[in-house]
Design a protein around this motif. Structure first.
Motif, PDB file in Angstrom:
ATOM      1  N   GLY A  77       0.836  -1.425  -0.122  1.00 40.64           N
ATOM      2  CA  GLY A  77      -0.007   0.091   0.080  1.00 40.64           C
ATOM      3  C   GLY A  77       0.887   1.137  -0.077  1.00 40.64           C
ATOM      4  N   ALA A  78       1.920   1.309   0.773  1.00 44.99           N
ATOM      5  CA  ALA A  78       2.745   2.387   0.764  1.00 44.99           C
ATOM      6  C   ALA A  78       3.523   2.644  -0.539  1.00 44.99           C
ATOM      7  CB  ALA A  78       3.920   2.494   2.028  1.00 44.99           C
ATOM      8  N   ALA A  79       4.067   1.534  -1.151  1.00 44.79           N
ATOM      9  CA  ALA A  79       4.720   1.596  -2.175  1.00 44.79           C
ATOM     10  C   ALA A  79       3.594   2.158  -3.680  1.00 44.79           C
ATOM     11  CB  ALA A  79       5.241   0.022  -2.799  1.00 44.79           C
ATOM     12  N   ALA A  80       2.412   1.782  -3.442  1.00 47.20           N
ATOM     13  CA  ALA A  80       1.604   2.012  -4.410  1.00 47.20           C
ATOM     14  C   ALA A  80       1.143   3.451  -4.217  1.00 47.20           C
ATOM     15  CB  ALA A  80       0.390   1.323  -4.333  1.00 47.20           C
ATOM     16  N   ALA A  81       0.972   3.979  -3.181  1.00 42.13           N
ATOM     17  CA  ALA A  81       0.691   5.312  -2.892  1.00 42.13           C
ATOM     18  C   ALA A  81       1.876   6.216  -3.192  1.00 42.13           C
ATOM     19  CB  ALA A  81       0.520   5.676  -1.278  1.00 42.13           C
ATOM     20  N   GLU A  82       3.162   5.771  -2.798  1.00 38.04           N
ATOM     21  CA  GLU A  82       4.338   6.613  -3.288  1.00 38.04           C
ATOM     22  C   GLU A  82       4.312   6.847  -4.813  1.00 38.04           C
ATOM     23  OE1 GLU A  82       9.186   6.714  -2.949  1.00 38.04           O
ATOM     24  OE2 GLU A  82       7.983   5.378  -1.719  1.00 38.04           O
ATOM     25  N   ALA A  83       4.002   5.587  -5.404  1.00 43.27           N
ATOM     26  CA  ALA A  83       4.139   5.686  -7.086  1.00 43.27           C
ATOM     27  C   ALA A  83       2.921   6.544  -7.548  1.00 43.27           C
ATOM     28  CB  ALA A  83       3.846   4.004  -7.556  1.00 43.27           C
ATOM     29  N   LEU A  84       1.873   6.291  -6.926  1.00 41.44           N
ATOM     30  CA  LEU A  84       0.898   7.285  -7.520  1.00 41.44           C
ATOM     31  C   LEU A  84       1.094   8.640  -7.242  1.00 41.44           C
ATOM     32  CD1 LEU A  84      -2.177   5.088  -6.136  1.00 41.44           C
ATOM     33  CD2 LEU A  84      -1.739   5.423  -8.546  1.00 41.44           C
ATOM     34  N   VAL A  85       1.524   9.134  -6.199  1.00 42.39           N
ATOM     35  CA  VAL A  85       1.968  10.492  -5.914  1.00 42.39           C
ATOM     36  C   VAL A  85       2.890  10.808  -7.232  1.00 42.39           C
ATOM     37  CG1 VAL A  85       3.202  12.102  -4.411  1.00 42.39           C
ATOM     38  CG2 VAL A  85       1.252  10.525  -3.591  1.00 42.39           C
ATOM     39  N   GLY A  86       3.952   9.955  -7.451  1.00 43.88           N
ATOM     40  CA  GLY A  86       4.967  10.394  -8.383  1.00 43.88           C
ATOM     41  C   GLY A  86       4.513  10.408  -9.769  1.00 43.88           C
ATOM     42  N   LEU A  87       3.139   9.812  -9.833  1.00 44.71           N
ATOM     43  CA  LEU A  87       2.690   9.944 -11.173  1.00 44.71           C
ATOM     44  C   LEU A  87       1.552  11.237 -11.345  1.00 44.71           C
ATOM     45  CD1 LEU A  87       2.349   6.293 -12.081  1.00 44.71           C
ATOM     46  CD2 LEU A  87       3.806   7.965 -13.274  1.00 44.71           C
ATOM     47  N   GLY A  88       1.269  11.914 -10.226  1.00 48.35           N
ATOM     48  CA  GLY A  88       0.588  13.065 -10.205  1.00 48.35           C
ATOM     49  C   GLY A  88      -0.660  13.005  -9.431  1.00 48.35           C
ATOM     50  N   ALA A  89      -0.913  11.839  -9.003  1.00 50.89           N
ATOM     51  CA  ALA A  89      -2.261  11.665  -8.146  1.00 50.89           C
ATOM     52  C   ALA A  89      -2.279  12.442  -6.762  1.00 50.89           C
ATOM     53  CB  ALA A  89      -2.494  10.044  -7.935  1.00 50.89           C
ATOM     54  N   ALA A  90      -3.358  12.967  -6.400  1.00 49.53           N
ATOM     55  CA  ALA A  90      -3.675  13.318  -5.109  1.00 49.53           C
ATOM     56  C   ALA A  90      -4.026  11.899  -4.001  1.00 49.53           C
ATOM     57  CB  ALA A  90      -4.533  14.492  -5.003  1.00 49.53           C
ATOM     58  N   VAL A  91      -3.328  11.779  -3.119  1.00 46.63           N
ATOM     59  CA  VAL A  91      -3.463  10.416  -2.727  1.00 46.63           C
ATOM     60  C   VAL A  91      -4.036  10.467  -1.193  1.00 46.63           C
ATOM     61  CG1 VAL A  91      -2.326   8.214  -1.972  1.00 46.63           C
ATOM     62  CG2 VAL A  91      -1.811   9.001  -4.058  1.00 46.63           C
ATOM     63  N   THR A  92      -5.028   9.883  -0.643  1.00 43.22           N
ATOM     64  CA  THR A  92      -5.595   9.638   0.358  1.00 43.22           C
ATOM     65  C   THR A  92      -5.274   8.439   1.056  1.00 43.22           C
ATOM     66  OG1 THR A  92      -7.208  11.434   0.150  1.00 43.22           O
ATOM     67  CG2 THR A  92      -7.435   9.943   2.040  1.00 43.22           C
ATOM     68  N   VAL A  93      -4.439   8.002   2.071  1.00 45.80           N
ATOM     69  CA  VAL A  93      -4.023   6.826   2.682  1.00 45.80           C
ATOM     70  C   VAL A  93      -5.288   6.525   3.966  1.00 45.80           C
ATOM     71  CG1 VAL A  93      -2.470   5.405   4.324  1.00 45.80           C
ATOM     72  CG2 VAL A  93      -1.797   6.587   2.088  1.00 45.80           C
ATOM     73  N   LEU A  94      -6.000   5.563   3.558  1.00 46.42           N
ATOM     74  CA  LEU A  94      -6.646   4.956   4.939  1.00 46.42           C
ATOM     75  C   LEU A  94      -6.177   3.880   5.341  1.00 46.42           C
ATOM     76  CD1 LEU A  94     -10.299   4.686   3.251  1.00 46.42           C
ATOM     77  CD2 LEU A  94      -8.909   6.760   4.044  1.00 46.42           C
ATOM     78  N   ASP A  95      -5.778   3.856   6.605  1.00 47.43           N
ATOM     79  CA  ASP A  95      -4.824   3.195   7.533  1.00 47.43           C
ATOM     80  C   ASP A  95      -5.300   3.093   9.160  1.00 47.43           C
ATOM     81  OD1 ASP A  95      -3.190   0.961   8.368  1.00 47.43           O
ATOM     82  OD2 ASP A  95      -1.993   1.289   6.714  1.00 47.43           O
ATOM     83  N   VAL A  96      -4.995   2.019   9.669  1.00 49.23           N
ATOM     84  CA  VAL A  96      -5.271   2.439  11.208  1.00 49.23           C
ATOM     85  C   VAL A  96      -4.359   2.864  11.927  1.00 49.23           C
ATOM     86  CG1 VAL A  96      -6.519   0.059  11.629  1.00 49.23           C
ATOM     87  CG2 VAL A  96      -4.142  -0.146  11.845  1.00 49.23           C
ATOM     88  N   LYS A  97      -3.021   3.188  11.111  1.00 53.26           N
ATOM     89  CA  LYS A  97      -1.795   3.817  11.674  1.00 53.26           C
ATOM     90  C   LYS A  97      -1.293   4.895  10.484  1.00 53.26           C
ATOM     91  CE  LYS A  97       1.603   0.239  10.088  1.00 53.26           C
ATOM     92  NZ  LYS A  97       2.334  -0.724  10.496  1.00 53.26           N
TER      93      LYS A  97
END
Length: 267
Positions: free
Chosen positions: A23-43
């Protein structure tokens, strides 16, 4: 044109389980490709480039609260959050399938045409066909509360992680053609042995040598980035005609198992 289709400029991506691992790797990749990313997690995530909302996918109220807090439409939903079978039976099924489904179904009505959902399943769920009749009633429940009641009434599904991933596969296949008319795609990746924080949990429940055998064809276990790259591809316009696919990302393990070639060439 390929580079344009791979980008997510102007899009809002929601990534569950985005604080660590795939999930963290996907979020980082999406940010790098221009997305605004919201992470949903318990931490909270360690990255400062993503927005964070706390959620417990075992709780309908928690999911409803976080969905209500999202003030922009979601173009991309990546369901990475999950629990291994070392946790209690109900918690695993609640998080891995009941919560995943409730969050997804809550967001789908707000997703515009061209949106995509990518579920993280597992090669552990490959036998879903054999258990279709057992799991279909779970997916036929209406809402998360009814799903949790069904889970409580069926403590006999065996390994809850395996059962949850079979259910994720069946859910993905069921919903993909149903949401296609709205211009939404739903796919899933089925990772093989991947080095994440859950690796130690899988080692506790696996027979000796099983995880090594799963990595034997590629010669190594996957990294979170190996999985994230495929997740992002499926979410992108590069995969705009890919819908309802369960994609094994296992370095060739399942191919070798099905053709009885588990030993690496030359060994």
């Amino acid at each position: 044109m390929w580079s344009v289709k791979a980008r997510f400029d102007g899009r809002r991506a929601v990534v569950t389980g985005g604080a660590s691992g795939m999930g963290a790797a996907a979020a980082e990749a999406l940010v790098g490709l221009g997305a605004a990313v919201t992470v949903l997690d318990v931490k909270p995530p360690t990255s400062s480039t993503v927005e964070y909302r706390q959620v417990d996918l075992r709780s309908r109220a928690s999911i409803d609260d976080v969905v209500g807090s999202l003030d922009e439409p979601t173009d991309t939903l990546i369901n990475c959050a999950g629990m291994p079978q070392t946790f209690p039976y109900r918690d695993v099924l609640a998080c891995n399938i009941a919560g995943l489904r409730h969050l997804t179904e809550s967001l789908i009505p707000t997703m515009p045409a061209g949106s995509s959902v990518v579920n993280v399943s597992s090669i552990a769920g490959r036998q879903w066909r054999k258990f279709r009749d057992a799991l279909s009633p779970l997916l036929a429940t209406e809402g998360m509360d009814e799903a949790l009641d069904w889970i409580d009434a069926h403590p006999d599904l065996g390994d809850p992680y395996v059962a949850s991933k079979m259910a994720v596969n069946l859910y993905t296949l069921n919903r993909a053609p149903q949401v296609a008319a709205a211009g939404i795609r739903i796919n899933a990746i089925c990772p093989g042995n991947t080095t994440t924080a859950m690796s130690a949990d899988f080692e506790k429940v696996s027979a000796a040598g099983v995880l090594d055998q799963m990595s034997s064809v590629a010669g190594r276990s996957a990294t979170p980035e190996d999985q994230a790259d495929v997740i992002v591809f499926l979410a992108s316009d590069l995969a705009r005609y890919v819908n309802g696919v369960l994609l094994d990302v296992d370095g060739g393990f399942c191919a070798a198992a099905e053709t009885r070639q588990l030993a690496r060439p030359g060994n």
